[in-house]
Scaffold this motif. Structure first.
Motif, PDB file in Angstrom:
ATOM      1  N   LYS A   1     -46.590  35.319 -15.744  1.00  0.00           N
ATOM      2  CA  LYS A   1     -45.551  36.351 -15.621  1.00  0.00           C
ATOM      3  C   LYS A   1     -45.281  36.640 -14.153  1.00  0.00           C
ATOM      4  CE  LYS A   1     -46.382  38.934 -19.860  1.00  0.00           C
ATOM      5  NZ  LYS A   1     -46.823  40.204 -20.433  1.00  0.00           N
TER       6      LYS A   1
ATOM      7  N   PHE B   1     -41.028  35.800 -22.248  1.00  0.00           N
ATOM      8  CA  PHE B   1     -41.707  36.366 -21.078  1.00  0.00           C
ATOM      9  C   PHE B   1     -42.930  37.173 -21.488  1.00  0.00           C
ATOM     10  CE2 PHE B   1     -42.368  39.769 -17.999  1.00  0.00           C
ATOM     11  CZ  PHE B   1     -42.572  39.021 -16.848  1.00  0.00           C
ATOM     12  N   SER B   2     -42.807  37.987 -22.515  1.00  0.00           N
ATOM     13  CA  SER B   2     -43.929  38.836 -22.912  1.00  0.00           C
ATOM     14  C   SER B   2     -45.087  38.035 -23.503  1.00  0.00           C
ATOM     15  CB  SER B   2     -43.472  39.922 -23.886  1.00  0.00           C
ATOM     16  OG  SER B   2     -42.941  39.356 -25.054  1.00  0.00           O
TER      17      SER B   2
ATOM     18  N   GLU C   1     -43.250  33.833 -12.580  1.00  0.00           N
ATOM     19  CA  GLU C   1     -41.833  33.892 -12.966  1.00  0.00           C
ATOM     20  C   GLU C   1     -41.103  35.012 -12.230  1.00  0.00           C
ATOM     21  OE1 GLU C   1     -40.128  31.701 -14.741  1.00  0.00           O
ATOM     22  OE2 GLU C   1     -41.944  30.513 -15.070  1.00  0.00           O
TER      23      GLU C   1
ATOM     24  N   SER D   1     -45.232  40.894  -8.103  1.00  0.00           N
ATOM     25  CA  SER D   1     -43.872  40.523  -8.495  1.00  0.00           C
ATOM     26  C   SER D   1     -43.069  39.960  -7.328  1.00  0.00           C
ATOM     27  CB  SER D   1     -43.131  41.729  -9.058  1.00  0.00           C
ATOM     28  OG  SER D   1     -43.780  42.213 -10.202  1.00  0.00           O
TER      29      SER D   1
END
Length: 130
Positions: free
Chosen positions: A37, A29-30, A40, A87
């Motif tokens: 990101k 992920f990073s 996701e 997000s």
């Protein structure tokens, strides 16, 4: 005692192997670019917005047809003012208008919504007589 360089590297590699999101470790992920990101994280929060029924009032017909959250932020929504929270899917609204509802749903589904203690302690000596 200071850690050796090898020990530090081993600890970082171990941390990178930890699960972070479904199908991704923290290291994977990073390593993703920022937009990926965001994508996701939106996939993850779509489960909660679906559970909360945001698809019923969604502007996207694909969400209403699927009876589930399927939307992702567009480039225009990323740049909008007030901006969308990157997000969360677009149904949460600009400026995170419904973000608190989603976070409460996450806590409820995670079982962390029990604010009341299950055990209040021993009864007081005076309470036994009543």
């Amino acid at each position: 005692m200071a850690r050796s360089e090898e020990e530090c590297r081993r600890l970082m590699e171990e941390e990178d192997r930890q699960p972070y999101l479904p199908g991704l470790t923290w290291g994977e992920f990073s390593a993703l670019p920022p937009r990926r990101k965001s994508h996701e994280l939106q996939k993850f929060t779509q489960h909660f917005t679906t559970y909360l029924g945001f698809w019923k009032t969604c502007d996207l017909s694909s969400c209403r047809r699927a009876k589930a959250c399927r939307g992702f932020l567009t480039e225009a929504q990323y740049r909008a003012n007030p901006g969308y929270q990157d997000s969360f899917p677009p149904c949460v609204g600009p400026g995170g208008a419904r973000q608190q509802e989603v976070l409460a749903g996450m806590r409820r589904l995670g079982g962390a919504d029990d604010d009341e203690p299950k055990y209040d302690g021993r009864r007081q000596a005076g309470d036994a007589d009543e």
